[in-house]
Design an enzyme around this catalytic site. Structure first.
Site, PDB file in Angstrom:
ATOM      1  N   ASN A  68       0.862  -1.184   0.000  1.00 27.58           N
ATOM      2  CA  ASN A  68       0.000   0.000   0.000  1.00 27.58           C
ATOM      3  C   ASN A  68       0.903   1.241   0.000  1.00 27.58           C
ATOM      4  O   ASN A  68       1.465   1.595   1.025  1.00 27.58           O
ATOM      5  CB  ASN A  68      -0.882  -0.047   1.262  1.00 27.58           C
ATOM      6  CG  ASN A  68      -1.709   1.205   1.438  1.00 27.58           C
ATOM      7  OD1 ASN A  68      -1.843   2.018   0.523  1.00 27.58           O
ATOM      8  ND2 ASN A  68      -2.292   1.364   2.625  1.00 27.58           N
ATOM      9  N   TRP A  69       1.025   1.847  -1.161  1.00 25.34           N
ATOM     10  CA  TRP A  69       1.962   2.979  -1.286  1.00 25.34           C
ATOM     11  C   TRP A  69       1.442   4.245  -0.621  1.00 25.34           C
ATOM     12  O   TRP A  69       2.204   5.197  -0.436  1.00 25.34           O
ATOM     13  CB  TRP A  69       2.231   3.282  -2.764  1.00 25.34           C
ATOM     14  CG  TRP A  69       2.894   2.183  -3.536  1.00 25.34           C
ATOM     15  CD1 TRP A  69       3.294   0.952  -3.061  1.00 25.34           C
ATOM     16  CD2 TRP A  69       3.250   2.205  -4.923  1.00 25.34           C
ATOM     17  NE1 TRP A  69       3.862   0.223  -4.075  1.00 25.34           N
ATOM     18  CE2 TRP A  69       3.852   0.965  -5.232  1.00 25.34           C
ATOM     19  CE3 TRP A  69       3.109   3.157  -5.946  1.00 25.34           C
ATOM     20  CZ2 TRP A  69       4.315   0.655  -6.508  1.00 25.34           C
ATOM     21  CZ3 TRP A  69       3.568   2.843  -7.216  1.00 25.34           C
ATOM     22  CH2 TRP A  69       4.171   1.608  -7.483  1.00 25.34           C
ATOM     23  N   LYS A  70       0.154   4.280  -0.332  1.00 23.92           N
ATOM     24  CA  LYS A  70      -0.465   5.500   0.235  1.00 23.92           C
ATOM     25  C   LYS A  70      -0.169   6.694  -0.683  1.00 23.92           C
ATOM     26  O   LYS A  70      -0.067   6.516  -1.897  1.00 23.92           O
ATOM     27  CB  LYS A  70       0.000   5.730   1.674  1.00 23.92           C
ATOM     28  CG  LYS A  70      -0.161   4.461   2.520  1.00 23.92           C
ATOM     29  CD  LYS A  70       0.048   4.658   3.985  1.00 23.92           C
ATOM     30  CE  LYS A  70      -0.114   3.321   4.699  1.00 23.92           C
ATOM     31  NZ  LYS A  70       0.010   3.415   6.133  1.00 23.92           N
TER      32      LYS A  70
ATOM     33  N   HIS B 196      -9.449   1.075   5.387  1.00 21.10           N
ATOM     34  CA  HIS B 196      -8.150   1.369   6.006  1.00 21.10           C
ATOM     35  C   HIS B 196      -8.344   2.370   7.136  1.00 21.10           C
ATOM     36  O   HIS B 196      -9.157   3.290   7.029  1.00 21.10           O
ATOM     37  CB  HIS B 196      -7.175   1.926   4.959  1.00 21.10           C
ATOM     38  CG  HIS B 196      -5.774   1.954   5.454  1.00 21.10           C
ATOM     39  ND1 HIS B 196      -5.328   2.921   6.318  1.00 21.10           N
ATOM     40  CD2 HIS B 196      -4.731   1.106   5.252  1.00 21.10           C
ATOM     41  CE1 HIS B 196      -4.065   2.673   6.620  1.00 21.10           C
ATOM     42  NE2 HIS B 196      -3.667   1.577   5.982  1.00 21.10           N
TER      43      HIS B 196
ATOM     44  N   GLU C  61      -6.699   4.826   8.040  1.00 23.62           N
ATOM     45  CA  GLU C  61      -6.482   6.236   7.656  1.00 23.62           C
ATOM     46  C   GLU C  61      -7.735   6.810   6.993  1.00 23.62           C
ATOM     47  O   GLU C  61      -8.036   7.999   7.137  1.00 23.62           O
ATOM     48  CB  GLU C  61      -5.244   6.341   6.742  1.00 23.62           C
ATOM     49  CG  GLU C  61      -3.975   6.166   7.549  1.00 23.62           C
ATOM     50  CD  GLU C  61      -2.788   5.594   6.781  1.00 23.62           C
ATOM     51  OE1 GLU C  61      -2.796   5.591   5.540  1.00 23.62           O
ATOM     52  OE2 GLU C  61      -1.842   5.132   7.447  1.00 23.62           O
TER      53      GLU C  61
ATOM     54  N   GLU D 244      -5.056  -4.740  10.951  1.00 19.50           N
ATOM     55  CA  GLU D 244      -4.041  -3.698  11.086  1.00 19.50           C
ATOM     56  C   GLU D 244      -4.284  -2.909  12.368  1.00 19.50           C
ATOM     57  O   GLU D 244      -5.072  -1.953  12.370  1.00 19.50           O
ATOM     58  CB  GLU D 244      -4.114  -2.736   9.891  1.00 19.50           C
ATOM     59  CG  GLU D 244      -3.899  -3.405   8.554  1.00 19.50           C
ATOM     60  CD  GLU D 244      -3.388  -2.407   7.522  1.00 19.50           C
ATOM     61  OE1 GLU D 244      -2.325  -2.661   6.964  1.00 19.50           O
ATOM     62  OE2 GLU D 244      -4.023  -1.370   7.308  1.00 19.50           O
TER      63      GLU D 244
ATOM     64  N   GLY E  11       2.625   2.547  10.692  1.00 16.75           N
ATOM     65  CA  GLY E  11       3.560   3.645  10.485  1.00 16.75           C
ATOM     66  C   GLY E  11       4.294   4.092  11.736  1.00 16.75           C
ATOM     67  O   GLY E  11       4.936   5.133  11.736  1.00 16.75           O
TER      68      GLY E  11
ATOM     69  N   SER F 145       3.628  -1.732  10.438  1.00 21.25           N
ATOM     70  CA  SER F 145       5.083  -1.794  10.631  1.00 21.25           C
ATOM     71  C   SER F 145       5.660  -3.174  10.361  1.00 21.25           C
ATOM     72  O   SER F 145       6.633  -3.578  11.002  1.00 21.25           O
ATOM     73  CB  SER F 145       5.459  -1.294  12.033  1.00 21.25           C
ATOM     74  OG  SER F 145       5.086   0.064  12.178  1.00 21.25           O
TER      75      SER F 145
ATOM     76  N   GLY G  52       2.920  -1.027   4.244  1.00 25.08           N
ATOM     77  CA  GLY G  52       2.948   0.388   3.879  1.00 25.08           C
ATOM     78  C   GLY G  52       4.373   0.831   3.586  1.00 25.08           C
ATOM     79  O   GLY G  52       4.911   0.616   2.502  1.00 25.08           O
ATOM     80  N   GLY G  53       5.023   1.447   4.573  1.00 24.79           N
ATOM     81  CA  GLY G  53       6.352   2.032   4.399  1.00 24.79           C
ATOM     82  C   GLY G  53       7.364   1.107   3.732  1.00 24.79           C
ATOM     83  O   GLY G  53       8.099   1.524   2.824  1.00 24.79           O
TER      84      GLY G  53
HETATM   85  P1  PGA Z   1       2.912   0.513   7.582  1.00 28.13           P
HETATM   86  O1  PGA Z   1       1.440   0.670   6.978  1.00 28.13           O
HETATM   87  O2  PGA Z   1       3.460  -0.781   7.046  1.00 28.13           O
HETATM   88  O3  PGA Z   1       3.675   1.708   7.068  1.00 28.13           O
HETATM   89  O4  PGA Z   1       2.787   0.482   9.054  1.00 28.13           O
HETATM   90  C1  PGA Z   1       0.597  -0.444   6.803  1.00 28.13           C
HETATM   91  C2  PGA Z   1      -0.728   0.008   6.263  1.00 28.13           C
HETATM   92  O5  PGA Z   1      -1.191   1.097   6.630  1.00 28.13           O
HETATM   93  O6  PGA Z   1      -1.356  -0.703   5.465  1.00 28.13           O
END
Ligand code: PGA
Length: 262
Positions: free
Chosen positions: A9-11, A106, A108, A178, A184, A224, A245-246
């Site tokens: 997930n590149w966001k 998600h 976010e 999650e 993050g 993470s 994500g990251g």
């Molecule tokens: P993260 O994000 O790996 O940067 O913690 C995961 C996500 O939000 O899907």
């Protein structure tokens, strides 16, 4: 058998040039490694799903056109089919460019954009109607875990957002657990915490839809997850992969995560 999946997930990250470098490096790694695995008679890699920002979807789809084992999806979609919703993108548009997946729920989106259970249920409906596979996210916030409410929170999110579906629709759904406190932050759920919640989620699916449906449901961990901890997380019986994500923004890290089931 349920699928093993590693999703990126590149966001809202990477410009087009950076995105192109990332996917071309990833493709070289996949090409080389897949050939090696065939030569050594080893099991295939998990399915890979990339979630770039909308504007790059067609570019990334072109890179992986007809490429076995890699799918492309959108990070969100609108809950209506079409209409006067300036700036929004519908599930049918996403499908029409050739993308196959979408992330719904998600944290976010829930937090920053106020997306609640009812709206998320509408998005799930739209997505499945338009032949998109859904990665449905759930997870508790830190105070909810600290006060022991995490199972209830996840159960509510799943029942309201997702588990009104008919059993035959579930084959197009993947659940991602999650924990919000892990996203993050660099703080990962321990393998034990992940396995405990994943087993609980599988139990919820079994209670509602039966054991077979639960056994077939891929449940991903997100928060993470990185090249260092993925292997330990993925060895758990109920952890079928990750939503990353990251660590999905660096091809070497992401590729290492993809190989973490070995
Ligand atoms: P993260 O994000 O790996 O940067 O913690 C995961 C996500 O939000 O899907």
């Amino acid at each position: 058998m349920r699928k093993k999946i590693v999703a990126g997930n590149w966001k809202m990250n990477l410009n087009l040039e950076e995105a192109k470098v990332l996917v071309s490096e990833l493709k070289v790694s996949l090409d080389n490694h897949s050939a090696e695995r065939v030569a050594q008679n080893r099991p295939t890699l998990p399915d890979v799903v990339l979630f770039p920002p909308y504007v790059y979807l067609t570019r990334i789809l072109d890179v992986f056109f007809n490429y076995e084992g890699v799918s492309i999806g959108a990070q969100n979609c609108h809950h209506k089919e079409h209409g006067a919703y300036t700036g929004e993108v519908s599930a049918s548009m996403i499908r029409s460019v050739g993308a196959s997946h979408v992330i719904i729920g998600h944290s976010e989106r829930r937090e920053q954009f106020g997306e609640g259970d009812e709206l998320l249920a509408e998005k799930v409906k739209q997505s499945l109607k338009n032949d998109l596979k859904v990665i449905f996210c759930c997870g508790e916030k830190l105070p909810e875990r600290e006060s022991g409410k995490h199972f209830q929170v996840v159960s509510d999110q799943l029942h309201k957002g997702l588990m009104w579906l008919e059993e035959d629709q579930l084959k197009n759904v993947v659940i991602a657990y999650e924990p919000v406190w892990a996203i993050g932050t660099g703080v990962t759920a321990s393998p034990g915490q992940a396995q405990e919640m994943h087993a609980y989620i599988r139990g919820l699916v079994a209670d509602k839809y039966g054991k077979k449906a639960a056994d077939n449901m891929s449940i991903l961990y997100g928060g993470s997850c990185n090249a260092k901890n993925a292997r330990e997380l993925f060895t758990n019986a109920d952890v079928d992969g990750g939503l990353i994500g990251g660590a999905s923004l660096k091809s070497a890290d992401f590729f290492q995560i993809i190989q973490s089931f070995d």
